[in-house]
Design a protein around this motif. Structure first.
Motif, PDB file in Angstrom:
ATOM      1  N   TYR A  32      55.578  66.007  52.797  1.00  0.00           N
ATOM      2  CA  TYR A  32      55.532  64.871  53.706  1.00  0.00           C
ATOM      3  C   TYR A  32      54.208  64.128  53.624  1.00  0.00           C
ATOM      4  O   TYR A  32      53.139  64.746  53.603  1.00  0.00           O
ATOM      5  CB  TYR A  32      55.744  65.318  55.149  1.00  0.00           C
ATOM      6  N   ARG A  53      50.861  63.384  50.159  1.00  0.00           N
ATOM      7  CA  ARG A  53      51.251  64.797  50.142  1.00  0.00           C
ATOM      8  C   ARG A  53      50.153  65.717  49.633  1.00  0.00           C
ATOM      9  O   ARG A  53      49.896  66.771  50.203  1.00  0.00           O
ATOM     10  CB  ARG A  53      52.494  64.959  49.272  1.00  0.00           C
ATOM     11  N   ALA A  98      55.216  62.394  60.498  1.00  0.00           N
ATOM     12  CA  ALA A  98      55.544  62.837  59.142  1.00  0.00           C
ATOM     13  C   ALA A  98      56.586  61.916  58.523  1.00  0.00           C
ATOM     14  O   ALA A  98      57.567  61.540  59.183  1.00  0.00           O
ATOM     15  CB  ALA A  98      56.066  64.269  59.176  1.00  0.00           C
ATOM     16  N   ASP A  99      56.368  61.584  57.269  1.00  0.00           N
ATOM     17  CA  ASP A  99      57.246  60.671  56.535  1.00  0.00           C
ATOM     18  C   ASP A  99      57.651  61.349  55.234  1.00  0.00           C
ATOM     19  O   ASP A  99      56.782  61.757  54.459  1.00  0.00           O
ATOM     20  CB  ASP A  99      56.503  59.362  56.272  1.00  0.00           C
ATOM     21  N   ALA A 100      58.947  61.415  54.967  1.00  0.00           N
ATOM     22  CA  ALA A 100      59.429  62.098  53.764  1.00  0.00           C
ATOM     23  C   ALA A 100      59.222  61.301  52.488  1.00  0.00           C
ATOM     24  O   ALA A 100      59.395  61.841  51.395  1.00  0.00           O
ATOM     25  CB  ALA A 100      60.900  62.446  53.924  1.00  0.00           C
ATOM     26  N   TYR A 111      58.363  56.507  59.729  1.00  0.00           N
ATOM     27  CA  TYR A 111      58.087  57.928  59.904  1.00  0.00           C
ATOM     28  C   TYR A 111      59.264  58.621  60.574  1.00  0.00           C
ATOM     29  O   TYR A 111      59.877  58.096  61.504  1.00  0.00           O
ATOM     30  CB  TYR A 111      56.799  58.122  60.698  1.00  0.00           C
TER      31      TYR A 111
END
Length: 124
Positions: A32, A53, A98-100, A111
């Protein structure tokens, strides 16, 4: 899924420092992009900082550049925000997110997961 819990907020005088921490659950934390946002009273949530990341690349809002530092420890599932030279206008609730995706987005809608926030108050 990721659960986020912020800590480290408090009351500090202008010119002081605080270090915010965000603890993430789950074994996929390193997948993430992580961000910090804040919401001041009566204002919309705004972007503060983001980190990719690997932790190699970071991005900051102009208002905090040179004063705040975002970092992460993937082994501990932690992301940090070191805040120096704090100003009264930094007073806000600070959120970890958190952002994938791979992009260090400044738009909060990008996010996927959010913490509950931690209050930072800076007195003049």
């Amino acid at each position: 899924q990721v659960q986020l819990v912020e800590s480290g907020g408090g009351l500090v005088q202008a010119g002081g420092s605080l270090r915010l921490s965000c603890t993430a659950s789950g074994r996929t934390f390193s997948r993430y992009t992580m961000g910090w946002f804040r919401r001041a009273p009566g204002k919309e949530r705004e972007f503060v900082a983001a980190i990719q990341r690997s932790g190699r690349n970071t991005h900051y809002a102009d208002s905090v550049k040179g004063r705040f530092t975002i970092s992460r420890d993937n082994a501990k599932n932690m992301v940090y925000l070191q805040m120096n030279s704090l100003k009264p206008e930094d007073t806000a609730v600070y959120y970890c997110a958190a952002d994938a995706s791979l992009i260090m987005a400044t738009n909060s809608t990008k996010y996927d997961y959010w913490g509950q926030g931690t209050q930072v108050a800076v007195s003049s």
